[in-house]
Design a protein around this motif. Structure first.
Motif, PDB file in Angstrom:
ATOM      1  N   ARG A 117       0.839  -1.192   0.000  1.00 56.60           N
ATOM      2  CA  ARG A 117       0.000   0.000   0.000  1.00 56.60           C
ATOM      3  C   ARG A 117       0.878   1.248   0.000  1.00 56.60           C
ATOM      4  NH1 ARG A 117      -2.615  -0.344   4.845  1.00 56.60           N
ATOM      5  NH2 ARG A 117      -3.435  -2.298   4.051  1.00 56.60           N
ATOM      6  N   ALA A 118       1.941   1.250   0.798  1.00 58.93           N
ATOM      7  CA  ALA A 118       2.836   2.403   0.849  1.00 58.93           C
ATOM      8  C   ALA A 118       3.480   2.650  -0.512  1.00 58.93           C
ATOM      9  CB  ALA A 118       3.912   2.193   1.919  1.00 58.93           C
ATOM     10  N   VAL A 119       3.908   1.582  -1.176  1.00 62.81           N
ATOM     11  CA  VAL A 119       4.542   1.714  -2.493  1.00 62.81           C
ATOM     12  C   VAL A 119       3.542   2.268  -3.512  1.00 62.81           C
ATOM     13  CG1 VAL A 119       5.510   0.403  -4.419  1.00 62.81           C
ATOM     14  CG2 VAL A 119       6.336  -0.005  -2.120  1.00 62.81           C
ATOM     15  N   ILE A 120       2.321   1.752  -3.508  1.00 64.50           N
ATOM     16  CA  ILE A 120       1.301   2.225  -4.460  1.00 64.50           C
ATOM     17  C   ILE A 120       0.971   3.690  -4.208  1.00 64.50           C
ATOM     18  CG2 ILE A 120      -1.128   1.968  -5.136  1.00 64.50           C
ATOM     19  CD1 ILE A 120       0.684  -0.175  -6.332  1.00 64.50           C
ATOM     20  N   VAL A 121       0.803   4.064  -2.946  1.00 60.33           N
ATOM     21  CA  VAL A 121       0.490   5.457  -2.615  1.00 60.33           C
ATOM     22  C   VAL A 121       1.615   6.382  -3.070  1.00 60.33           C
ATOM     23  CG1 VAL A 121       0.164   7.094  -0.708  1.00 60.33           C
ATOM     24  CG2 VAL A 121      -1.098   4.937  -0.739  1.00 60.33           C
ATOM     25  N   LEU A 122       2.851   6.006  -2.766  1.00 64.42           N
ATOM     26  CA  LEU A 122       3.982   6.856  -3.143  1.00 64.42           C
ATOM     27  C   LEU A 122       4.158   6.934  -4.656  1.00 64.42           C
ATOM     28  CD1 LEU A 122       6.568   5.799  -0.440  1.00 64.42           C
ATOM     29  CD2 LEU A 122       5.613   8.072  -0.752  1.00 64.42           C
ATOM     30  N   ARG A 123       4.098   5.802  -5.311  1.00 61.70           N
ATOM     31  CA  ARG A 123       4.381   5.770  -6.751  1.00 61.70           C
ATOM     32  C   ARG A 123       3.268   6.419  -7.581  1.00 61.70           C
ATOM     33  NH1 ARG A 123       7.396   5.589  -9.818  1.00 61.70           N
ATOM     34  NH2 ARG A 123       7.140   3.764 -11.095  1.00 61.70           N
ATOM     35  N   PHE A 124       2.009   6.134  -7.260  1.00 61.47           N
ATOM     36  CA  PHE A 124       0.934   6.558  -8.143  1.00 61.47           C
ATOM     37  C   PHE A 124       0.117   7.719  -7.607  1.00 61.47           C
ATOM     38  CE2 PHE A 124       1.879   2.107  -9.107  1.00 61.47           C
ATOM     39  CZ  PHE A 124       2.281   2.273 -10.414  1.00 61.47           C
ATOM     40  N   TYR A 125      -0.098   7.800  -6.312  1.00 63.03           N
ATOM     41  CA  TYR A 125      -0.853   8.930  -5.776  1.00 63.03           C
ATOM     42  C   TYR A 125       0.037  10.162  -5.661  1.00 63.03           C
ATOM     43  CZ  TYR A 125      -3.528  11.925  -2.721  1.00 63.03           C
ATOM     44  OH  TYR A 125      -4.169  13.001  -2.184  1.00 63.03           O
ATOM     45  N   GLY A 138      13.194   3.368   2.773  1.00 63.59           N
ATOM     46  CA  GLY A 138      14.410   2.768   3.294  1.00 63.59           C
ATOM     47  C   GLY A 138      14.666   1.380   2.742  1.00 63.59           C
ATOM     48  N   CYS A 139      14.427   1.210   1.448  1.00 61.85           N
ATOM     49  CA  CYS A 139      14.658  -0.091   0.813  1.00 61.85           C
ATOM     50  C   CYS A 139      15.311   0.145  -0.551  1.00 61.85           C
ATOM     51  CB  CYS A 139      13.347  -0.862   0.674  1.00 61.85           C
ATOM     52  SG  CYS A 139      12.114  -0.058  -0.359  1.00 61.85           S
ATOM     53  N   SER A 140      15.594  -0.932  -1.266  1.00 62.48           N
ATOM     54  CA  SER A 140      16.232  -0.797  -2.576  1.00 62.48           C
ATOM     55  C   SER A 140      15.191  -0.508  -3.660  1.00 62.48           C
ATOM     56  CB  SER A 140      16.982  -2.082  -2.922  1.00 62.48           C
ATOM     57  OG  SER A 140      16.059  -3.118  -3.178  1.00 62.48           O
ATOM     58  N   THR A 141      15.653   0.001  -4.790  1.00 62.93           N
ATOM     59  CA  THR A 141      14.726   0.236  -5.905  1.00 62.93           C
ATOM     60  C   THR A 141      14.179  -1.083  -6.432  1.00 62.93           C
ATOM     61  OG1 THR A 141      16.572   0.330  -7.460  1.00 62.93           O
ATOM     62  CG2 THR A 141      15.738   2.435  -6.637  1.00 62.93           C
ATOM     63  N   GLY A 142      14.953  -2.147  -6.327  1.00 60.55           N
ATOM     64  CA  GLY A 142      14.464  -3.470  -6.730  1.00 60.55           C
ATOM     65  C   GLY A 142      13.273  -3.905  -5.887  1.00 60.55           C
ATOM     66  N   THR A 143      13.326  -3.594  -4.588  1.00 60.78           N
ATOM     67  CA  THR A 143      12.203  -3.918  -3.709  1.00 60.78           C
ATOM     68  C   THR A 143      10.983  -3.103  -4.101  1.00 60.78           C
ATOM     69  OG1 THR A 143      13.693  -4.469  -1.895  1.00 60.78           O
ATOM     70  CG2 THR A 143      11.428  -3.935  -1.302  1.00 60.78           C
ATOM     71  N   VAL A 144      11.187  -1.832  -4.419  1.00 59.53           N
ATOM     72  CA  VAL A 144      10.071  -0.990  -4.850  1.00 59.53           C
ATOM     73  C   VAL A 144       9.443  -1.567  -6.112  1.00 59.53           C
ATOM     74  CG1 VAL A 144       9.446   1.288  -5.775  1.00 59.53           C
ATOM     75  CG2 VAL A 144      10.935   1.111  -3.768  1.00 59.53           C
ATOM     76  N   LYS A 145      10.280  -1.967  -7.070  1.00 60.68           N
ATOM     77  CA  LYS A 145       9.769  -2.525  -8.322  1.00 60.68           C
ATOM     78  C   LYS A 145       8.988  -3.809  -8.075  1.00 60.68           C
ATOM     79  CE  LYS A 145      13.447  -0.684 -11.246  1.00 60.68           C
ATOM     80  NZ  LYS A 145      14.560  -1.016 -12.131  1.00 60.68           N
ATOM     81  N   SER A 146       9.542  -4.703  -7.261  1.00 61.56           N
ATOM     82  CA  SER A 146       8.860  -5.982  -7.026  1.00 61.56           C
ATOM     83  C   SER A 146       7.575  -5.781  -6.220  1.00 61.56           C
ATOM     84  CB  SER A 146       9.786  -6.977  -6.330  1.00 61.56           C
ATOM     85  OG  SER A 146      10.108  -6.550  -5.026  1.00 61.56           O
ATOM     86  N   GLN A 147       7.598  -4.885  -5.220  1.00 64.96           N
ATOM     87  CA  GLN A 147       6.400  -4.633  -4.439  1.00 64.96           C
ATOM     88  C   GLN A 147       5.319  -3.971  -5.291  1.00 64.96           C
ATOM     89  OE1 GLN A 147       5.540  -5.445  -1.172  1.00 64.96           O
ATOM     90  NE2 GLN A 147       7.375  -6.703  -1.305  1.00 64.96           N
TER      91      GLN A 147
END
Length: 176
Positions: A117-125, A138-147
């Motif tokens: 939910r945090a990734v979706i809110v940050l990336r798209f909202y 506080g994670c890698s860009t790979g984690t952001v992509k996979s999440q």
């Protein structure tokens, strides 16, 4: 410089934006207010250092997201919310009404994990880049992509009516 110089002004200027983000994370107005308040209580003793760095909003937002994840961990994983779909037959929702779309999206977001939910809110909202999102969480860009990938796939399964809004090119198996 007094200990809290600038904090009331920051809250007055950016409080509503923080509250909107917190609402999208929690799905509940009262919890969103509690989340923002809890975050600001933790920021207050450090405010001089935070303000001195020059980008207090980024710091406060990062704390907001981390605080939300901490709440989620302390509370334990919530039970899955019941689906809004009728028990039998196929559902063909009419998304002509924007309010209905908002409610469906809110219910679907509530069924994601806190990190998704945090990734979706940050990336798209909030329209943040993968790099900015990774820094805030506080994670890698790979984690952001996979999440992001997993969250979009899960949203497609949870609410097929939202598929037109979800533009991720691949449709993988949903991973929990």
């Amino acid at each position: 410089m007094a200990r809290y110089d600038g904090l009331p002004e920051f809250v007055a200027a950016r409080g509503q934006a923080l509250l909107r983000s917190a609402y999208l994370l929690t799905g509940d107005g009262h919890l969103a207010e509690d989340l923002v308040q809890s975050t600001l209580v933790k920021v207050a003793p450090r405010w001089r250092r935070v303000a001195a760095v020059g980008n207090p909003e980024a710091y406060v937002r990062k704390m907001l997201y981390h605080e939300h994840i901490s709440w989620w961990r302390r509370r334990g994983r919530r039970n899955e919310l019941p689906s809004a779909a009728p028990p039998d037959g196929e559902r063909h929702p009419d998304f002509a009404d924007g309010a209905l779309l908002s409610m469906v999206l809110q219910q679907a977001l509530a069924r994601l994990t806190a990190k998704q939910r945090a990734v979706i809110v940050l990336r798209f909202y909030e329209d943040r880049s993968e790099i900015e999102t990774a820094e805030l969480l506080g994670c890698s860009t790979g984690t952001v992509k996979s999440q992001t990938h997993r969250a979009l796939a899960r949203l497609r399964v949870l609410e097929p009516g939202l598929a037109d809004l979800l533009t991720d090119a691949e449709t993988p198996e949903v991973a929990r």
